[in-house]
Design a protein around this motif. Structure first.
Motif, mmCIF file in Angstrom:
data_model
loop_
_atom_site.group_PDB
_atom_site.id
_atom_site.type_symbol
_atom_site.label_atom_id
_atom_site.label_comp_id
_atom_site.label_asym_id
_atom_site.label_seq_id
_atom_site.Cartn_x
_atom_site.Cartn_y
_atom_site.Cartn_z
ATOM 1 N N LYS A 277 6.103 -15.872 -14.264
ATOM 2 C CA LYS A 277 5.572 -15.700 -12.915
ATOM 3 C C LYS A 277 4.176 -16.267 -12.757
ATOM 4 C CE LYS A 277 3.875 -10.978 -13.768
ATOM 5 N NZ LYS A 277 3.957 -9.565 -13.323
ATOM 6 N N ARG A 281 3.320 -19.352 -10.117
ATOM 7 C CA ARG A 281 2.313 -19.291 -9.056
ATOM 8 C C ARG A 281 1.486 -20.569 -9.029
ATOM 9 N NH1 ARG A 281 0.316 -13.141 -10.434
ATOM 10 N NH2 ARG A 281 2.110 -12.043 -9.535
ATOM 11 N N ILE A 284 3.328 -23.111 -7.068
ATOM 12 C CA ILE A 284 3.181 -22.904 -5.629
ATOM 13 C C ILE A 284 1.840 -23.464 -5.163
ATOM 14 C CG2 ILE A 284 2.955 -21.152 -3.824
ATOM 15 C CD1 ILE A 284 4.912 -19.431 -5.402
ATOM 16 N N ARG A 285 0.787 -23.243 -5.965
ATOM 17 C CA ARG A 285 -0.518 -23.817 -5.616
ATOM 18 C C ARG A 285 -0.455 -25.339 -5.657
ATOM 19 N NH1 ARG A 285 -2.411 -19.657 -9.045
ATOM 20 N NH2 ARG A 285 -2.839 -21.155 -10.715
ATOM 21 N N ASN A 320 13.616 -18.195 -10.985
ATOM 22 C CA ASN A 320 12.429 -19.026 -10.744
ATOM 23 C C ASN A 320 12.793 -20.508 -10.708
ATOM 24 O OD1 ASN A 320 10.602 -16.949 -10.498
ATOM 25 N ND2 ASN A 320 9.962 -17.001 -12.639
#
Length: 385
Positions: A277, A281, A284-285, A320
């Motif tokens: 996770k 993230r 995503i950034r 994911n």
């Protein structure tokens, strides 16, 4: 053996744990099976190529007979020969790629070096540029940026392992603020596996000063692109990049000025990401960063998101992976880098995984599959013009 104040053993006044793991790549020897696997050939076909073209491969005694044995330089020499014979091909035009994920520990450097080695074996003349002041890529290829001439001499490491130039020395002539001495490419370039192996522009901590100079310039994110264009089109006689099919930038895990320059000069971003996770993230950034970059520059490189440290049959990781494909449709590699202790062991030994003969065959084959898929994308980009 002497002791330090904290009780650690010393060798010639150097703490044992601080000794650099120097590896002489010329003294690493590979079997015919390993060499043949680098080209997806049989050992018989490899022997035929050598015989047909008069290659002199050293032999070592084995019982009553002898066996061929190869250095990394031998393997890359064979790759260059196969290109000359038309058995391997270059690119329709030069392609520049960059690694980038805003998180450490996702295998960016391993990806840059592994792809570079596989590209060179596939017949592409490859240049890796260490664009990270920390110099991890340089260290992985045998050039520790923290060692000065005296350190090398004291440790018995050849003087040609000295990092005495970096990208800043080559780009500096373009800038009004010139933080470094001007140097030619020949003065900076490193060739850890010989002329026919991958080439390297190393880095050290002073590369950070290039970021300061770029900040003070006009169009601060476009200087790498201009430098590559000039050096490829004969406008920079001290720096000729026209002979390279593939240029790979390896970046720090940050959106620094140095990283932005490499991205602006690239057609493909290599984004290795763990499926946990925290790393997700970061992806995503990355997606948000690419969107901002595309809006600001009306340009965005293609994405090759590479799942790394992957473990089979883990529901969370598979979920994911689905989300990753939703974020970057068509950008995620089909193949994955699976979790293996071989990656850490190769780092401990000081040999890039793709040239470490101690690696598990499954680990090597999985990595080769990933890099082969990326090379297919690179070839398609080159054909697309």
């Amino acid at each position: 053996m002497e002791q330090t104040l904290d009780g650690k053993p010393m060798t010639d006044n150097i703490a044992v744990e601080d000794l650099v793991n120097f590896v002489d790549f010329n003294n690493l020897f590979y079997s015919p099976a390993f060499a043949a696997s680098c080209f997806d050939l049989t050992t018989r076909r490899l022997a035929d190529i050598e015989s047909e073209n008069g290659l002199d491969i050293r032999r070592i005694p084995r019982g009553a007979s002898s066996a061929r044995t190869y250095t990394a330089a031998d393997i890359f020499d064979i790759s260059a020969l196969r290109r000359t014979l038309g058995q391997a091909k270059g690119l329709a035009r030069q392609i520049v790629v960059s690694t980038f994920v805003q998180k450490g520990g996702t295998a960016k450097t391993t990806t840059a070096v592994g792809l570079g080695i596989c590209a060179q074996m596939a017949g592409l003349r490859t240049l890796i540029i260490d664009n990270d002041p920390q110099g991890d890529t340089s260290s992985m290829l045998g050039y520790d940026p923290d060692l000065g001439p005296e350190d090398l001499d004291e440790m018995g490491i050849p003087a040609d392992r000295l990092v005495d130039g970096h990208l800043g020395n080559l780009i500096s002539p373009l800038l009004r603020m010139r933080p470094f001495d001007n140097k030619s490419l020949a003065q900076v370039i490193k060739k850890p596996f010989g002329e026919n192996g991958i080439h390297l522009i190393p880095a050290d901590s002073y590369l950070e000063d290039l970021g300061v100079a770029l900040d003070a310039s006009n169009n601060p994110d476009m200087w790498y692109a201009k430098w590559i264009e000039d050096a490829t089109n004969g406008k920079n006689p001290d720096c000729d990049l026209s002979g390279y099919d593939l240029i790979i930038f390896d970046n720090a895990p940050s959106g620094s000025r140095l990283t932005k320059n490499s991205v602006a000069s690239s057609e493909l971003l290599l984004c290795p990401v763990r499926m946990d996770k925290f790393s997700f993230r970061a992806l995503i950034r990355l997606h948000e960063w690419c969107a901002r970059f595309a809006k600001e520059y009306s340009y965005s490189p293609a994405i090759a998101a590479i799942p790394t440290m992957f473990k089979r049959n883990r529901t969370r990781l598979l979920n994911n992976l689905v989300r990753l494909n939703e974020l970057f449709p068509g950008g995620v590699t089909e193949e994955k880098i699976y979790f293996s202790e071989d990656y850490e062991k190769a780092l401990d030994v000081g040999v890039p995984l793709m040239l470490w003969k101690g690696a598990n065959k499954e680990t090597l084959n999985a990595a080769r599959s990933v890099y082969s898929e990326i090379l297919d994308r690179i070839r398609n980009l080159a054909k697309a013009g």
